[in-house]
Write an enzyme that holds these catalytic residues in place. Structure first.
Site, PDB file in Angstrom:
ATOM      1  N   GLY A   1      24.695  -6.843 -21.527  1.00 48.00           N
ATOM      2  CA  GLY A   1      23.751  -7.950 -21.644  1.00 48.00           C
ATOM      3  C   GLY A   1      22.330  -7.554 -21.946  1.00 48.00           C
TER       4      GLY A   1
ATOM      5  N   ASP B   1      27.814 -12.837 -14.567  1.00 48.00           N
ATOM      6  CA  ASP B   1      27.720 -11.585 -13.810  1.00 48.00           C
ATOM      7  C   ASP B   1      27.859 -11.835 -12.316  1.00 48.00           C
ATOM      8  OD1 ASP B   1      27.186  -9.966 -16.049  1.00 48.00           O
ATOM      9  OD2 ASP B   1      25.049 -10.494 -16.003  1.00 48.00           O
TER      10      ASP B   1
ATOM     11  N   CYS C   1      29.301  -4.442 -10.831  1.00 48.34           N
ATOM     12  CA  CYS C   1      28.564  -3.203 -11.067  1.00 48.34           C
ATOM     13  C   CYS C   1      29.163  -1.951 -10.469  1.00 48.34           C
ATOM     14  CB  CYS C   1      27.184  -3.331 -10.446  1.00 48.34           C
ATOM     15  SG  CYS C   1      25.998  -3.895 -11.609  1.00 48.34           S
TER      16      CYS C   1
ATOM     17  N   HIS D   1      31.102  -9.466 -15.014  1.00 50.70           N
ATOM     18  CA  HIS D   1      30.712  -8.059 -14.879  1.00 50.70           C
ATOM     19  C   HIS D   1      30.442  -7.769 -13.418  1.00 50.70           C
ATOM     20  CE1 HIS D   1      28.700  -4.264 -15.275  1.00 50.70           C
ATOM     21  NE2 HIS D   1      27.638  -4.759 -14.682  1.00 50.70           N
TER      22      HIS D   1
ATOM     23  N   LYS E   1       3.897   1.678  -1.213  1.00 51.28           N
ATOM     24  CA  LYS E   1       4.482   1.882  -2.547  1.00 51.28           C
ATOM     25  C   LYS E   1       3.482   2.586  -3.448  1.00 51.28           C
ATOM     26  CE  LYS E   1       5.844  -0.785  -6.609  1.00 51.28           C
ATOM     27  NZ  LYS E   1       7.252  -0.376  -6.792  1.00 51.28           N
TER      28      LYS E   1
ATOM     29  N   HIS F   1      22.643   5.072 -15.829  1.00 54.35           N
ATOM     30  CA  HIS F   1      21.554   5.399 -14.900  1.00 54.35           C
ATOM     31  C   HIS F   1      20.697   6.566 -15.354  1.00 54.35           C
ATOM     32  CE1 HIS F   1      24.218   3.014 -12.271  1.00 54.35           C
ATOM     33  NE2 HIS F   1      23.045   2.510 -11.929  1.00 54.35           N
TER      34      HIS F   1
ATOM     35  N   ARG G   1      10.813   0.844  -3.850  1.00 55.44           N
ATOM     36  CA  ARG G   1      11.240  -0.333  -4.618  1.00 55.44           C
ATOM     37  C   ARG G   1      11.223  -1.580  -3.739  1.00 55.44           C
ATOM     38  NH1 ARG G   1      13.395  -2.065  -9.752  1.00 55.44           N
ATOM     39  NH2 ARG G   1      14.749  -3.385  -8.517  1.00 55.44           N
ATOM     40  N   CYS G   2      10.562  -2.617  -4.232  1.00 56.67           N
ATOM     41  CA  CYS G   2      10.507  -3.870  -3.486  1.00 56.67           C
ATOM     42  C   CYS G   2      11.012  -5.007  -4.366  1.00 56.67           C
ATOM     43  CB  CYS G   2       9.083  -4.185  -3.062  1.00 56.67           C
ATOM     44  SG  CYS G   2       8.350  -2.891  -2.074  1.00 56.67           S
TER      45      CYS G   2
ATOM     46  N   GLU H   1       0.829  -1.210   0.000  1.00 54.86           N
ATOM     47  CA  GLU H   1       0.000   0.000   0.000  1.00 54.86           C
ATOM     48  C   GLU H   1       0.864   1.262   0.000  1.00 54.86           C
ATOM     49  OE1 GLU H   1      -0.341  -2.566   2.031  1.00 54.86           O
ATOM     50  OE2 GLU H   1      -2.436  -3.217   2.099  1.00 54.86           O
TER      51      GLU H   1
HETATM   52  N1  GLN Z   1      23.679  -8.831 -17.544  1.00 61.56           N
HETATM   53  C1  GLN Z   1      22.948  -7.998 -16.651  1.00 61.56           C
HETATM   54  C2  GLN Z   1      22.310  -6.861 -17.432  1.00 61.56           C
HETATM   55  O1  GLN Z   1      22.856  -6.464 -18.418  1.00 61.56           O
HETATM   56  C3  GLN Z   1      23.850  -7.418 -15.592  1.00 61.56           C
HETATM   57  C4  GLN Z   1      23.093  -6.568 -14.618  1.00 61.56           C
HETATM   58  C5  GLN Z   1      23.883  -6.139 -13.428  1.00 61.56           C
HETATM   59  O2  GLN Z   1      25.076  -6.029 -13.474  1.00 61.56           O
HETATM   60  N2  GLN Z   1      23.230  -5.843 -12.338  1.00 61.56           N
HETATM   61  O3  GLN Z   1      21.288  -6.340 -17.066  1.00 61.56           O
HETATM   62 ZN    ZN Z   2      26.102  -3.887 -13.682  1.00 54.64          ZN
END
Ligand code: GLN
Ligand code: ZN
Length: 797
Positions: A475, A642, A686, A684, A26, A737, A558-559, A24
């Site tokens: 990706g 990842d 982040c 990868h 959110k 972002h 965010r959930c 609720e």
């Molecule tokens: N392969 C994922 C993507 O491209 C990697 C996401 C991540 O690093 N959180 O969305």
């Molecule tokens: Zn990433």
């Protein structure tokens, strides 16, 4: 209303989910942001949600008048609430406050989410949970005072409800003053050497004001959360933390009187200080002795993550010890008999810590678990009977408290049911799968070793024939509203499997065509079929279950619904091969297969408590290893695994780091080392503040590592080179972002910068992260600029 210095209730929880059983909060917050409702509407909704929550907790067994019910609501984040309480707003938002320094509701959200050029407060992980808080910015001139009495109003609204319904005397919960400052960062422009902790006296003075106001409103207890005492990761030596704790609690607990004066009034409520998420005691110092040495009335310790104290703790004999024996961080039903034994040990004369009184509590706030198992009709009944979400945990706490006061016989039925659940779980099919255990037991050192890098690099170059400065993406491509609608229809059964597959294939085909047109070197299928990078795998692996309403707050509105990892993990069928192979069939360029690594799968799931994390990681790794083999067999020559959560899972205590890094690195290698030398393994991560994990990144032994680097202007490249890293590196050349399109020049500069600080033959060109949150127009333009920039620099090599 005045109160006498009260006894602590014998059962409590340190906090409760705020988002609402049907999210609720959110919905209310997001419609306010969208301008569909007013601030008054939102206040009305949160008021109702808060009252319903505290009444529900009282009914679940905490009672309405003993301050056992925490007042732990927040409209966005508890650290932001402390910022608002103190009026400690960064300069760039100063124009949004009232003359008294208060943040109106819309401004409160602006600080959280930014507006125009004014960046929001930075968001970062809350201790070792998947909750994220906003980082306060504190400088020498940041305003700090007691400017917002929301916490007092919320106490009063429950204690004297205007709706004529039942009253609940809550225990207001605040981030403690020391933790608040230890989690803050210096404000922009703060002089060299300034530390937020330098403002302790100001923060404590403001908190003294809050405590007086709460006492005047009749609050018998207040809870101050000081989890900063259980971590070594904040970079402040124990002695300085200890000094801050002594100063803060001398002012708050000793200088303010908890005893009623002649008129019955007190200067402050009784104080409970909590230390959730870990052990107060470490090599660095004894945080339990520290708190016991203050004049606060109660201390809550985490007895799930922390060791059970033995032997007397001086000072504790005058306090209530709130024993956090019920796990607030995970979803398993407790073995009540075993938990009771822990509680009994704490009170054993001579060997226990010697607390004045004992109360039963949760180890942490229940913020990190969903509301109610009874809300999950689709969960297997057996599995459901082994689980305890927030409401079940409240009942467990109450049962243990009854056992302590009235004896085991008083709760014989509950104890028997708990023991039965523990037994059935241990013996249930799928919990221990002998074939999975046997395979893990047979592993040897050779299973985590690949051929030497030089040999691999040569084989890969022969197979792939890539140009210098190869271009690729991380990706995912835009997850459009259309993709999500299609998936939702399929999940509801309104779209057939064949139609869903056709829709996803069409998406993959257009994504592949676009990448060819842009001239990227290593293509991806775009991940349109993935709802989430962990859930997608959890839904297909044996040993995992997923929930319908098991939402947990990640940050703000965010959930997430973390999967439940309950049994031995295996892969009944290939997970990703079909989609990746389809993409590869459409192009002559290499297509990179995309997998989520074992550490990240564990980090974003509820993990089992009956098997060491490292063993579970090995099981997941073996399932992924088979997937890599199948991808290779389908002709896929590049595979990315990842691990964005590698650093996230780093234990709070440095003493535990070597063991963690050992199993986490090993599990990645186990997942990937089955690949042939000619198969190029990417990973990868982040983020780029590697610090304590830089050695581990090298240890992963990936052929190519992509990391976030645009905002720090490639800082990471020389750092990695200095740490001896000498394999492929893809430092992100633009931040994904925001919808902003980076110019060709900007990307060219960054690629040149990277190619100067490490052997240019190792450099890859890619964005910071996946593109799933972006829209198509900016994605196309940004990638076109990326390819042009790579070509420009290539020509100069
Ligand atoms: N392969 C994922 C993507 O491209 C990697 C996401 C991540 O690093 N959180 O969305
Ligand atoms: Zn990433």
């Amino acid at each position: 209303m005045a109160v006498k210095n009260p006894h602590f209730p014998n059962a409590t929880v340190l906090g409760y989910p705020r988002i609402g059983r049907r999210r609720e909060l959110k919905r209310a917050v997001e419609s306010f942001w969208a301008g569909r409702t007013t601030a008054d509407d939102l206040e009305a909704t949160t008021h109702d949600l808060r009252l319903a929550t505290v009444r529900h907790l009282a009914d679940l067994g905490l009672g309405a008048d003993g301050a056992a019910v925490p007042g732990s609501f927040s409209s966005y984040d508890q650290v932001l609430d402390a910022v608002a309480l103190l009026g400690a707003v960064p300069e760039r938002f100063a124009g949004l406050t009232t003359p008294e320094g208060r943040l109106p509701l819309d401004a409160y959200f602006t600080v959280a989410r930014g507006a125009g050029d004014a960046a929001p407060l930075e968001m970062t992980k809350w201790f070792d949970t998947n909750y994220h808080y906003l980082v306060p910015e504190i400088g020498p001139d940041t305003p700090i005072g007691f400017v917002d009495d929301r916490v007092v109003r919320e106490f009063t609204e429950a204690a004297h409800p205007a709706d004529g319904g039942p009253a609940v005397v809550t225990r207001p919960v605040l981030v403690g003053p020391v933790t608040f400052l230890l989690l803050s960062k210096p404000a922009d422009g703060a002089p060299e050497g300034f530390r937020p902790l330098d403002r302790l006296d100001d923060v404590v003075a403001a908190y003294a004001g809050v405590l007086r106001a709460l006492a005047a409103a009749g609050a018998p207890w207040v809870q101050l959360d000081e989890p900063a005492l259980v971590t070594d990761l904040l970079g402040v030596p124990f002695d300085e933390v200890a000094d801050a704790v002594r100063r803060a609690y001398t002012r708050l607990a000793t200088d303010l009187s908890p005893a009623p004066a002649a008129d019955g009034a007190t200067e402050r409520p009784a104080i409970l200080v909590t230390a959730p998420y870990g052990d107060l005691r470490s090599e660095a110092g004894d945080g339990l002795a520290l708190l016991a040495g203050t004049d606060v009335e109660a201390v809550a310790i985490d007895l799930v993550r922390g060791a059970v104290p033995t032997g007397p703790v001086p000072g504790l004999e005058t306090k209530t010890l709130v024993a956090g024996v019920i796990d607030g961080h995970n979803i398993w039903r407790a073995d009540l008999g075993a938990r009771l034994a822990v509680l009994e040990g704490l009170t054993a004369p001579g060997t226990g810590p010697g607390a004045g009184a004992l109360a039963v509590g949760t180890s942490t706030s229940l913020l990190h678990v969903p509301h109610d198992v009874a809300d999950e009709p689709r969960l297997d009944a057996g599995l459901a009977s082994w689980l305890a979400f927030a409401d079940q945990k409240v009942a467990e706490v109450a049962t243990l408290a009854t056992a302590l006061t009235d004896g085991r016989a008083a709760v014989a039925d509950q104890l028997a049911a708990s023991t039965a659940a523990v037994r059935t779980r241990a013996a249930a099919p799928g919990v221990v799968v002998p074939a999975v255990r046997a395979r893990a037991a047979a592993l040897s050192a050779a299973d985590v070793e690949r051929a030497p890098y030089a040999e691999r690099a040569e084989a890969q170059q022969a197979a792939l024939g890539l140009p210098p400065l190869p271009t690729t993406t991380i990706g995912s491509f835009p997850q459009t509203a259309e993709i999500r609608t299609t998936r939702a229809a399929w999940v509801r059964g309104e779209l057939s499997d064949a139609d869903y597959t056709a829709a996803m294939r069409a998406e993959i085909a257009s994504t592949v065509a676009l990448q060819e047109e842009l001239g990227l070197d290593v293509l991806v299928h775009g991940e349109p079929e993935r709802n989430d990078m962990v859930q997608y795998f959890a839904e297909q692996l044996d040993g995992f279950a997923t929930t319908v309403h098991g939402w947990v707050q990640s940050y703000g509105s965010r959930c997430v619904r973390p999967p439940i990892l309950w049994g031995d993990v295996s892969r009944p069928a290939p997970l990703t091969v079909e989609w990746t192979a389809y993409a590869a069939s459409l192009t002559d360029k290499p297509v990179k297969g995309m997998l989520t690594g074992p550490v990240t799968i564990l980090a974003w799931s509820f993990v089992r408590d009956d098997l060491p994390l490292g063993d579970t990681a090995d099981q997941v790794a073996l399932a992924l290893r088979d997937e890599v083999t199948d991808l290779e067999a389908a002709g896929i020559g590049v595979v990315q695994v990842d691990e964005p959560a590698l650093r996230e899972l780093l234990p709070l205590r440095t003493a535990a780091h070597p063991a963690y890094l050992d199993w986490s690195v090993r599990s990645f290698r186990l997942a990937t080392a089955g690949a042939a030398p000619a198969t190029q393994v990417h990973t990868h991560l982040c983020y780029s503040e590697f610090g304590q994990v830089i050695g581990a990144i090298d240890g992963l032994d990936a052929d190519v590592t992509s990391v976030e680097a645009a905002r720090s202007r490639m800082e990471i490249v020389p750092e990695l080179a200095d740490a001896g890293y000498a394999r492929g590196i893809g430092p992100g050349v633009y931040d994904i972002h925001s919808p902003r399109v980076p110019s060709v020049q900007e990307v060219t500069d960054l690629v040149e910068l990277a190619a100067k600080s490490i052997d240019p033959r190792l450099v890859w060109v890619n964005p910071d992260c996946g593109l799933k949150t972006r829209a198509w127009p900016e994605t196309k333009q940004s990638l076109a600029n990326l390819v042009t920039a790579a070509n420009t620099v290539r020509a100069t090599l």
